[in-house]
Scaffold this motif. Structure first.
Motif, mmCIF file in Angstrom:
data_model
loop_
_atom_site.group_PDB
_atom_site.id
_atom_site.type_symbol
_atom_site.label_atom_id
_atom_site.label_comp_id
_atom_site.label_asym_id
_atom_site.label_seq_id
_atom_site.Cartn_x
_atom_site.Cartn_y
_atom_site.Cartn_z
ATOM 1 N N ASN A 17 5.357 3.401 -11.161
ATOM 2 C CA ASN A 17 6.192 3.184 -9.977
ATOM 3 C C ASN A 17 5.473 3.630 -8.712
ATOM 4 O O ASN A 17 5.604 2.989 -7.667
ATOM 5 C CB ASN A 17 7.526 3.915 -10.113
ATOM 6 N N ARG A 20 2.951 1.020 -7.822
ATOM 7 C CA ARG A 20 3.579 -0.220 -7.386
ATOM 8 C C ARG A 20 4.251 -0.061 -6.026
ATOM 9 O O ARG A 20 4.161 -0.939 -5.178
ATOM 10 C CB ARG A 20 4.607 -0.672 -8.420
ATOM 11 N N ASN A 21 4.904 1.063 -5.773
ATOM 12 C CA ASN A 21 5.728 1.207 -4.575
ATOM 13 C C ASN A 21 5.018 1.838 -3.388
ATOM 14 O O ASN A 21 5.412 1.600 -2.256
ATOM 15 C CB ASN A 21 6.982 2.036 -4.884
ATOM 16 N N ASP A 22 4.032 2.664 -3.615
ATOM 17 C CA ASP A 22 3.432 3.382 -2.504
ATOM 18 C C ASP A 22 1.916 3.237 -2.520
ATOM 19 O O ASP A 22 1.185 4.168 -2.826
ATOM 20 C CB ASP A 22 3.843 4.852 -2.552
ATOM 21 N N SER A 94 -0.842 -8.216 0.347
ATOM 22 C CA SER A 94 0.613 -8.294 0.369
ATOM 23 C C SER A 94 1.098 -9.425 -0.534
ATOM 24 O O SER A 94 0.663 -10.559 -0.389
ATOM 25 C CB SER A 94 1.089 -8.536 1.804
ATOM 26 N N ARG A 114 7.562 -1.134 6.218
ATOM 27 C CA ARG A 114 7.996 -0.769 4.861
ATOM 28 C C ARG A 114 9.499 -0.944 4.714
ATOM 29 O O ARG A 114 9.977 -1.391 3.673
ATOM 30 C CB ARG A 114 7.600 0.680 4.559
ATOM 31 N N ARG A 117 10.201 -4.621 4.276
ATOM 32 C CA ARG A 117 9.836 -5.072 2.936
ATOM 33 C C ARG A 117 10.888 -4.661 1.924
ATOM 34 O O ARG A 117 11.244 -5.418 1.025
ATOM 35 C CB ARG A 117 8.477 -4.513 2.529
ATOM 36 N N ARG A 118 11.386 -3.456 2.037
ATOM 37 C CA ARG A 118 12.416 -2.980 1.082
ATOM 38 C C ARG A 118 13.713 -3.744 1.261
ATOM 39 O O ARG A 118 14.412 -4.029 0.286
ATOM 40 C CB ARG A 118 12.630 -1.481 1.250
ATOM 41 N N GLU A 122 11.354 -6.649 -1.763
ATOM 42 C CA GLU A 122 9.999 -6.582 -2.331
ATOM 43 C C GLU A 122 9.762 -5.283 -3.064
ATOM 44 O O GLU A 122 9.219 -5.259 -4.136
ATOM 45 C CB GLU A 122 8.952 -6.709 -1.232
ATOM 46 N N GLN A 123 10.132 -4.209 -2.447
ATOM 47 C CA GLN A 123 9.889 -2.857 -2.937
ATOM 48 C C GLN A 123 8.456 -2.747 -3.267
ATOM 49 O O GLN A 123 7.836 -2.074 -3.834
ATOM 50 C CB GLN A 123 10.791 -2.502 -4.100
#
Length: 123
Positions: A17, A20-22, A94, A114, A117-118, A122-123
């Motif tokens: 995670n 993937r997320n950060d 992206s 960000r 995107r959230r 997309e997260q």
């Protein structure tokens, strides 16, 4: 004490995670790339020469030689631990097809991007 299977799975999931997320955090902290062995060897050799100069300066009681030895040792350690210029990990592109953000974008711009995107899912 080793981790249990459940703890290991949870840790692996958290790591996935995070990757993937950060991506910004991962680029800054993890994935240092391959070490540059040439600079490591050069740095170690300079550090050893610096130690020899430092010891010689102390033994001969010549301050200048000791200070130069210390400086040489310090430079050698810096060369050995500094990553190569091309070893930084590449940033993932992206996935949504949006243009990549500018490298000089401000903190608030990155935060807003960000958030957008959230909100788009997309997260």
């Amino acid at each position: 004490m080793p981790l249990s299977e459940q703890e290991q799975r949870l840790l692996d999931e958290m790591e996935r995670n995070l990757y993937r997320n950060d991506a910004d955090f991962v680029a800054a902290v993890g994935g240092r790339g391959r070490p540059n062995y040439r600079s490591i060897v050069l740095g170690v050799l300079l550090a050893v020469a610096g130690i020899a100069g430092l010891i010689a300066g102390v033994a001969l009681q010549i301050l200048v030689i000791g200070v130069l030895g210390f400086a040489l040792m310090f430079v050698g350690v810096l060369i050995a631990i500094t990553p190569a210029k091309g070893s930084a990990p590449r940033r993932p592109s992206s996935p949504s097809g949006k243009a990549a953000r500018k490298p000089n974008a401000g903190f608030m711009d990155r935060l807003n991007e960000r958030w957008d995107r959230r909100q788009d899912g997309e997260q």
